[in-house]
Design an enzyme around this catalytic site. Structure first.
Site, mmCIF file in Angstrom:
data_model
loop_
_atom_site.group_PDB
_atom_site.id
_atom_site.type_symbol
_atom_site.label_atom_id
_atom_site.label_comp_id
_atom_site.label_asym_id
_atom_site.label_seq_id
_atom_site.Cartn_x
_atom_site.Cartn_y
_atom_site.Cartn_z
ATOM 1 N N ARG A 40 1.845 -5.170 6.090
ATOM 2 C CA ARG A 40 1.157 -4.105 5.340
ATOM 3 C C ARG A 40 1.996 -2.843 5.435
ATOM 4 O O ARG A 40 2.401 -2.434 6.518
ATOM 5 C CB ARG A 40 -0.243 -3.837 5.885
ATOM 6 C CG ARG A 40 -0.941 -2.751 5.044
ATOM 7 C CD ARG A 40 -2.406 -2.570 5.361
ATOM 8 N NE ARG A 40 -2.995 -1.664 4.374
ATOM 9 C CZ ARG A 40 -4.239 -1.697 3.947
ATOM 10 N NH1 ARG A 40 -5.060 -2.597 4.413
ATOM 11 N NH2 ARG A 40 -4.680 -0.836 3.047
ATOM 12 N N SER A 80 -8.240 -5.222 4.762
ATOM 13 C CA SER A 80 -8.803 -4.869 3.452
ATOM 14 C C SER A 80 -9.194 -6.089 2.621
ATOM 15 O O SER A 80 -8.850 -6.190 1.437
ATOM 16 C CB SER A 80 -7.811 -3.999 2.669
ATOM 17 O OG SER A 80 -7.587 -2.798 3.351
ATOM 18 N N GLY A 135 0.147 5.545 -4.320
ATOM 19 C CA GLY A 135 -0.449 6.844 -4.656
ATOM 20 C C GLY A 135 0.175 7.965 -3.826
ATOM 21 O O GLY A 135 0.520 9.030 -4.352
ATOM 22 N N ARG A 136 0.300 7.715 -2.496
ATOM 23 C CA ARG A 136 0.879 8.748 -1.619
ATOM 24 C C ARG A 136 2.344 8.996 -1.944
ATOM 25 O O ARG A 136 2.829 10.118 -1.884
ATOM 26 C CB ARG A 136 0.703 8.345 -0.140
ATOM 27 C CG ARG A 136 -0.672 8.692 0.398
ATOM 28 C CD ARG A 136 -0.983 7.926 1.647
ATOM 29 N NE ARG A 136 -1.320 6.542 1.336
ATOM 30 C CZ ARG A 136 -1.406 5.573 2.242
ATOM 31 N NH1 ARG A 136 -1.159 5.834 3.509
ATOM 32 N NH2 ARG A 136 -1.735 4.362 1.879
ATOM 33 N N TRP A 137 3.060 7.965 -2.337
ATOM 34 C CA TRP A 137 4.471 8.113 -2.727
ATOM 35 C C TRP A 137 4.573 9.070 -3.915
ATOM 36 O O TRP A 137 5.420 9.970 -3.943
ATOM 37 C CB TRP A 137 5.050 6.737 -3.081
ATOM 38 C CG TRP A 137 6.497 6.729 -3.445
ATOM 39 C CD1 TRP A 137 7.548 6.534 -2.599
ATOM 40 C CD2 TRP A 137 7.064 6.906 -4.763
ATOM 41 N NE1 TRP A 137 8.734 6.590 -3.297
ATOM 42 C CE2 TRP A 137 8.460 6.810 -4.625
ATOM 43 C CE3 TRP A 137 6.518 7.131 -6.029
ATOM 44 C CZ2 TRP A 137 9.339 6.929 -5.713
ATOM 45 C CZ3 TRP A 137 7.385 7.253 -7.107
ATOM 46 C CH2 TRP A 137 8.781 7.161 -6.945
ATOM 47 N N SER A 160 -7.258 -5.882 -6.011
ATOM 48 C CA SER A 160 -8.379 -6.460 -5.263
ATOM 49 C C SER A 160 -9.653 -6.389 -6.103
ATOM 50 O O SER A 160 -9.744 -5.617 -7.068
ATOM 51 C CB SER A 160 -8.579 -5.700 -3.946
ATOM 52 O OG SER A 160 -9.286 -4.505 -4.185
ATOM 53 N N ARG A 163 -11.765 2.063 -8.922
ATOM 54 C CA ARG A 163 -10.857 3.200 -9.183
ATOM 55 C C ARG A 163 -11.141 3.764 -10.578
ATOM 56 O O ARG A 163 -11.702 3.078 -11.431
ATOM 57 C CB ARG A 163 -9.405 2.717 -9.090
ATOM 58 C CG ARG A 163 -9.084 2.293 -7.669
ATOM 59 C CD ARG A 163 -7.601 2.144 -7.435
ATOM 60 N NE ARG A 163 -7.379 1.846 -6.031
ATOM 61 C CZ ARG A 163 -6.247 2.042 -5.380
ATOM 62 N NH1 ARG A 163 -5.196 2.526 -6.024
ATOM 63 N NH2 ARG A 163 -6.124 1.760 -4.106
ATOM 64 N N ASN A 194 -10.761 -2.952 -6.372
ATOM 65 C CA ASN A 194 -9.969 -1.961 -7.117
ATOM 66 C C ASN A 194 -10.600 -1.552 -8.449
ATOM 67 O O ASN A 194 -10.221 -0.546 -9.048
ATOM 68 C CB ASN A 194 -8.531 -2.459 -7.371
ATOM 69 C CG ASN A 194 -7.634 -2.402 -6.146
ATOM 70 O OD1 ASN A 194 -6.673 -3.156 -6.032
ATOM 71 N ND2 ASN A 194 -7.937 -1.502 -5.213
ATOM 72 N N ASP A 231 0.841 -1.202 0.000
ATOM 73 C CA ASP A 231 0.000 0.000 0.000
ATOM 74 C C ASP A 231 0.876 1.253 0.000
ATOM 75 O O ASP A 231 1.975 1.242 0.569
ATOM 76 C CB ASP A 231 -0.891 -0.030 1.243
ATOM 77 C CG ASP A 231 -2.053 0.934 1.141
ATOM 78 O OD1 ASP A 231 -2.275 1.505 0.057
ATOM 79 O OD2 ASP A 231 -2.744 1.125 2.154
ATOM 80 N N GLY A 232 0.381 2.317 -0.624
ATOM 81 C CA GLY A 232 1.065 3.608 -0.536
ATOM 82 C C GLY A 232 1.652 4.118 -1.837
ATOM 83 O O GLY A 232 2.329 5.153 -1.838
HETATM 84 C C1 FPP Z 1 -1.717 0.470 -3.303
HETATM 85 O O1 FPP Z 1 -1.366 1.779 -3.597
HETATM 86 C C2 FPP Z 1 -1.327 -0.387 -4.374
HETATM 87 C C3 FPP Z 1 -2.148 -1.123 -5.179
HETATM 88 C C4 FPP Z 1 -3.382 -0.650 -5.849
HETATM 89 C C5 FPP Z 1 -1.835 -2.516 -5.385
HETATM 90 C C6 FPP Z 1 -0.360 -2.793 -5.580
HETATM 91 C C7 FPP Z 1 0.027 -2.691 -6.997
HETATM 92 C C8 FPP Z 1 1.312 -2.652 -7.409
HETATM 93 C C9 FPP Z 1 2.482 -2.722 -6.505
HETATM 94 C C10 FPP Z 1 1.568 -2.546 -8.858
HETATM 95 C C11 FPP Z 1 1.047 -3.709 -9.662
HETATM 96 C C12 FPP Z 1 1.619 -5.020 -9.252
HETATM 97 C C13 FPP Z 1 2.014 -5.988 -10.117
HETATM 98 C C14 FPP Z 1 2.479 -7.308 -9.576
HETATM 99 C C15 FPP Z 1 2.019 -5.806 -11.560
HETATM 100 P P1 FPP Z 1 -2.498 2.880 -3.524
HETATM 101 O O2 FPP Z 1 -2.757 3.343 -4.906
HETATM 102 O O3 FPP Z 1 -3.694 2.359 -2.795
HETATM 103 O O4 FPP Z 1 -1.735 3.953 -2.665
HETATM 104 P P2 FPP Z 1 -2.395 5.095 -1.788
HETATM 105 O O5 FPP Z 1 -3.154 4.402 -0.690
HETATM 106 O O6 FPP Z 1 -1.210 5.847 -1.283
HETATM 107 O O7 FPP Z 1 -3.264 5.906 -2.699
#
Ligand code: FPP
Length: 239
Positions: A187, A195, A30-32, A72, A78, A75, A27-28
């Site tokens: 996590r 989640s 988007g924030r990164w 998920s 989104r 997802n 997770d993270g």
């Molecule tokens: C959470 O970040 C990340 C995901 C939606 C799932 C993880 C996906 C990857 C690491 C890339 C795809 C993976 C593969 C194996 C091809 P977020 O967008 O929820 O972050 P945030 O909570 O900071 O917005």
């Protein structure tokens, strides 16, 4: 092709407290990206690079199974652009990494209903599954269109179809049925919830949370989680 280092010796002559199966809620991304004023897509792109590093590293620790929550069943809510970006990254990941898995004895497994993804992705996955099916070193389970409640409903239905619903019957029908029990669930990004990931499997798993955003997660931090796992006392409800 980048190789995997030789499997690490297990400390203590094999009787170790190393986990057999680790799962990660990554997770993270988007924030990164936001912190850097970058588009979210670049956060996910960096996230895939970290996936690659952690998979390579995990295989060298002697871990039997690594499960990653990549997409998920929720997802899909989104924005379409972001879903497309994630699917594009998935295509690229399978295309560029499967040869390495095949050569390094890593078995790919998908948990979740991946057949609902685009037909070209389903074909790529089926090919990758077939090519790595006999590998034994480490199982990499990628969760795609995965939701634990959906998995449990499917498992309960299959068990009922056989005549009796019991914990053993449900377990036999989980997507993870052929994997070792989940020992440790990590996590990233400071959130402390499951989640809808591996709800059944997490029943006795140790939970490990870090504030690190997934794109900043490193093999060294993965090792810290394994080291802390080794210090935890697991009682499985006993005393
Ligand atoms: C959470 O970040 C990340 C995901 C939606 C799932 C993880 C996906 C990857 C690491 C890339 C795809 C993976 C593969 C194996 C091809 P977020 O967008 O929820 O972050 P945030 O909570 O900071 O917005």
């Amino acid at each position: 092709m980048l190789g995997f280092a030789k499997k690490a010796e297990k400390a203590g002559g094999g009787q170790t407290t190393n986990p057999r199966h680790v799962a990660i809620i990554m997770d993270g991304n988007g924030r990164w990206a936001k912190k850097r004023h970058l588009p979210r897509a670049l956060g996910h792109k960096k996230g895939v690079e970290v996936v690659r590093e952690i998979v390579r590293h995990a295989a060298t620790t002697g871990l039997e199974a690594l499960s990653l929550y990549a997409f998920s069943s929720e997802n899909w809510k989104r924005p379409e652009d972001e879903v497309n970006d994630l699917m594009g990254l998935l295509r690229g990941f399978i295309k560029s990494d499967i040869d390495e898995f095949a050569a390094n004895d890593v078995r790919l497994k998908i948990i979740g209903n991946y057949r609902a993804l685009a037909p070209d992705i389903v074909d790529m996955i089926d090919d990758a599954l077939a090519r790595t099916a006999h590998n034994r070193r480490t199982t990499l389970a990628v969760a795609l269109n995965y939701g634990a409640q959906d998995e449990l409903v499917r498992a309960a239905q299959a068990a009922a179809g056989e005549g009796a619903i019991s914990a053993e019957a449900i377990e036999r029908h989980l997507d993870t049925a052929d994997m070792p029990p989940l020992d440790l669930l990590i996590r990233t990004s400071g959130e402390q919830r499951l989640s809808n990931f591996m709800l059944w499997q997490a029943a006795y798993a140790e939970l490990w949370f870090t504030d690190t955003l997934w794109p900043d997660f490193t093999p060294a931090e993965f090792d810290s989680a394994l080291a802390e796992f080794g210090t935890r006392e697991r009682r499985y409800g006993g005393r």
